[in-house]
Design a protein around this motif. Structure first.
Motif, PDB file in Angstrom:
ATOM      1  N   ILE A   1     -87.028  43.354   9.522  1.00 26.11           N
ATOM      2  CA  ILE A   1     -87.327  44.674  10.101  1.00 26.11           C
ATOM      3  C   ILE A   1     -88.666  44.651  10.828  1.00 26.11           C
ATOM      4  CG2 ILE A   1     -87.877  47.074   9.500  1.00 26.11           C
ATOM      5  CD1 ILE A   1     -85.757  46.800   7.234  1.00 26.11           C
ATOM      6  N   LEU A   2     -89.657  43.999  10.238  1.00 27.22           N
ATOM      7  CA  LEU A   2     -90.953  43.887  10.906  1.00 27.22           C
ATOM      8  C   LEU A   2     -90.840  43.082  12.201  1.00 27.22           C
ATOM      9  CD1 LEU A   2     -93.324  43.224   7.861  1.00 27.22           C
ATOM     10  CD2 LEU A   2     -93.331  45.260   9.307  1.00 27.22           C
ATOM     11  N   LEU A   3     -90.121  41.958  12.132  1.00 24.11           N
ATOM     12  CA  LEU A   3     -89.993  41.096  13.302  1.00 24.11           C
ATOM     13  C   LEU A   3     -89.277  41.825  14.441  1.00 24.11           C
ATOM     14  CD1 LEU A   3     -90.604  38.258  14.359  1.00 24.11           C
ATOM     15  CD2 LEU A   3     -88.368  37.533  13.475  1.00 24.11           C
ATOM     16  N   GLU A   4     -88.312  42.659  14.091  1.00 23.21           N
ATOM     17  CA  GLU A   4     -87.588  43.448  15.090  1.00 23.21           C
ATOM     18  C   GLU A   4     -88.536  44.378  15.844  1.00 23.21           C
ATOM     19  OE1 GLU A   4     -84.434  46.293  13.780  1.00 23.21           O
ATOM     20  OE2 GLU A   4     -83.087  44.733  14.485  1.00 23.21           O
ATOM     21  N   ALA A   5     -89.624  44.767  15.156  1.00 22.25           N
ATOM     22  CA  ALA A   5     -90.628  45.623  15.781  1.00 22.25           C
ATOM     23  C   ALA A   5     -91.757  44.804  16.412  1.00 22.25           C
ATOM     24  CB  ALA A   5     -91.193  46.593  14.741  1.00 22.25           C
ATOM     25  N   GLY A   6     -91.605  43.486  16.448  1.00 20.67           N
ATOM     26  CA  GLY A   6     -92.606  42.623  17.061  1.00 20.67           C
ATOM     27  C   GLY A   6     -93.716  42.183  16.142  1.00 20.67           C
ATOM     28  N   ASP A   7     -93.547  42.397  14.839  1.00 20.83           N
ATOM     29  CA  ASP A   7     -94.573  42.050  13.846  1.00 20.83           C
ATOM     30  C   ASP A   7     -94.121  40.786  13.103  1.00 20.83           C
ATOM     31  OD1 ASP A   7     -96.268  41.855  11.598  1.00 20.83           O
ATOM     32  OD2 ASP A   7     -96.531  44.028  11.500  1.00 20.83           O
ATOM     33  N   LYS A   8     -94.896  39.694  13.222  1.00 21.00           N
ATOM     34  CA  LYS A   8     -94.511  38.406  12.632  1.00 21.00           C
ATOM     35  C   LYS A   8     -95.135  38.163  11.258  1.00 21.00           C
ATOM     36  CE  LYS A   8     -93.897  36.254  17.183  1.00 21.00           C
ATOM     37  NZ  LYS A   8     -94.304  35.152  18.080  1.00 21.00           N
ATOM     38  N   THR A   9     -95.582  39.206  10.608  1.00 20.82           N
ATOM     39  CA  THR A   9     -96.215  39.078   9.288  1.00 20.82           C
ATOM     40  C   THR A   9     -95.287  38.387   8.292  1.00 20.82           C
ATOM     41  OG1 THR A   9     -97.546  41.067   9.611  1.00 20.82           O
ATOM     42  CG2 THR A   9     -97.193  40.362   7.339  1.00 20.82           C
ATOM     43  N   LYS A  10     -95.846  37.404   7.554  1.00 19.64           N
ATOM     44  CA  LYS A  10     -95.101  36.732   6.491  1.00 19.64           C
ATOM     45  C   LYS A  10     -95.432  37.409   5.161  1.00 19.64           C
ATOM     46  CE  LYS A  10     -92.859  33.655   6.764  1.00 19.64           C
ATOM     47  NZ  LYS A  10     -91.391  33.630   6.946  1.00 19.64           N
ATOM     48  N   LEU A  11     -94.402  37.823   4.451  1.00 18.76           N
ATOM     49  CA  LEU A  11     -94.584  38.553   3.198  1.00 18.76           C
ATOM     50  C   LEU A  11     -94.357  37.692   1.958  1.00 18.76           C
ATOM     51  CD1 LEU A  11     -92.726  41.880   4.090  1.00 18.76           C
ATOM     52  CD2 LEU A  11     -95.198  41.480   4.102  1.00 18.76           C
TER      53      LEU A  11
END
Length: 422
Positions: free
Chosen positions: A117-127
């Motif tokens: 979901i984050l990546l879909e918004a352009g956020d590449k954060t690794k959780l």
């Protein structure tokens, strides 16, 4: 997945690996993971994975596996997490818990979806760190790639910096934001995550939990400058755990329209985080959260209030973590907007009202967990002794660092009105 060191004291049940943790077991795990049936383990070294005080609710080993396949020879560092097998308090406390079911669900279903979901918004954060293997039968086991060779380590010998703590709050905010979107749009996806700290079968009868308030009151009585606060806590000593359980179960049983709810980490303290710094420059690069065994749906305040006592340094704690929690809120709202959250946006006034409303968590943490974490940081107590030995536990209440914190925090409680209507 804490790091190793030659000078640390290890947990006793991690000094010797169980007999099933052998080359044959690891060979099967790796051959399945790499889809290489011809894989052969050529060497296996097993050591304890963590220091005293890093964790209590599992047994962890570090392995270095040398193996060969048709593609060549390789070496892979792994972390193996399993349930206690030695008889004693730890095994009794965890035997009927949902810890591994929860953590497997987090690693294999929830966190991959949150990252998507984050990546879909352009956020590449690794959780999270990917899980290579997991099982519940015949034994509860999880295996991960070791973060230490990638440059991550646990902070044990110094205070956490503001830059480091902001990074973990940023990751928590993004995680919480995605969970709010999922709760709003697809509540069934997270419905199984209902087992927090106070849902562990023996937690409310464990002496470590049940004696905390009594030890706290004893400390208040022996220190003249704190004695005036004793009557407030005497009023609640027999009922505050029940009041706390109501706070913790609010999402499932007593949900309110004016409160915020998330999938929380549940154990958001410094030893459940690993930090990466550039080996050449020393510059801070990343932080990774680990240990999702009691992640559950609950009020947003569970992770935030916990962080005040279990993560922050004393000077950050003195204004109830206001600056850091406001930073977290900024990250939370920004992420909610970026991922297209359609619910009501959290506000600063609403968040702090909810934090102060759930005061029984403060009472529990200051009376029971804060002396434990400060004793761990002092390196003068062993966590097993503090949890299992009443005399060792009582001594932690008279540590200078603890007394100083309590002396500064109780007037804050009074100013906030925490003692009214008890």
């Amino acid at each position: 997945m804490p790091d190793n060191a030659t000078d640390m004291e290890f947990n006793a049940d991690e000094l010797e690996a169980p007999s099933w943790l052998n080359s044959q077991f690891i060979q099967k795990v790796l051959s399945d993971f790499e889809e290489s049936p011809e894989l052969v383990v050529t060497d296996l070294k097993i050591t304890p994975a963590s220091a005293q005080g890093d964790h209590y609710a599992s047994v962890m080993f570090r392995t270095t596996v040398d193996y060969s396949t048709s593609k060549g020879r390789f070496s892979k560092p792994l972390i193996i997490k399993t349930m206690p097998e030695q008889e004693g308090h730890k095994k009794d406390m965890l035997a009927e818990s949902h810890l591994f079911e929860t953590e497997i669900g987090m690693y294999c279903q929830v966190l991959p979806e949150f990252e998507r979901i984050l990546l879909e918004a352009g956020d590449k954060t690794k959780l999270y760190v990917p899980c290579l293997y997991h099982s519940l039968e015949p034994r509860q086991v999880m295996i991960f790639e070791d973060l230490v060779p990638l440059g991550y380590s646990v902070i044990r010998d110094r205070p956490v910096t503001e830059e480091e703590i902001k990074r973990v709050f940023s990751k928590l905010a993004k995680w919480h934001a995605v969970s709010m979107k999922v709760i709003y749009e697809r509540p069934d996806f997270l419905k199984e995550f209902k087992y927090g700290l106070f849902d562990m079968p023996t937690i409310q009868t464990d002496p470590f939990i049940t004696t905390g308030m009594g030890n706290f009151i004893e400390m208040l009585d022996k220190l003249p400058e704190l004695r005036k606060y004793k009557p407030h806590f005497e009023k609640i000593k027999d009922t505050y755990l029940q009041r706390l359980e109501v706070e913790m179960q609010e999402f499932h049983k007593y949900r309110r329209n004016d409160n915020y709810y998330v999938l929380c980490h549940g154990d958001f303290h410094l030893r459940n985080m690993m930090f990466k710094h550039n080996k050449k420059t020393g510059a801070f690069e990343d932080a990774m959260l680990v240990d999702f065994q009691i992640s559950n749906l609950c009020p947003i305040t569970v992770d935030l209030t916990y962080s005040i006592y279990m993560l922050m340094e004393s000077e950050q704690r003195q204004n109830m973590g206001r600056d850091l929690i406001n930073y977290y809120l900024t990250e939370l709202v920004a992420t909610l907007k970026s991922i297209g959250y359609k619910g009501s946006m959290p506000t600063q006034a609403g968040l702090w009202q909810q934090i102060h409303q759930n005061k029984y968590y403060d009472f529990f943490l200051i009376s029971t967990f804060l002396p434990l974490i400060l004793a761990v940081k002092s390196n003068s107590f062993k966590i097993n002794d503090m949890i299992q030995n009443p005399e060792a536990r009582r001594k932690t209440y008279f540590l200078d660092t603890y007394v100083k914190d309590v002396t500064k925090l109780l007037p804050k409680f009074e100013k906030l009105g925490y003692f009214k209507g008890l």
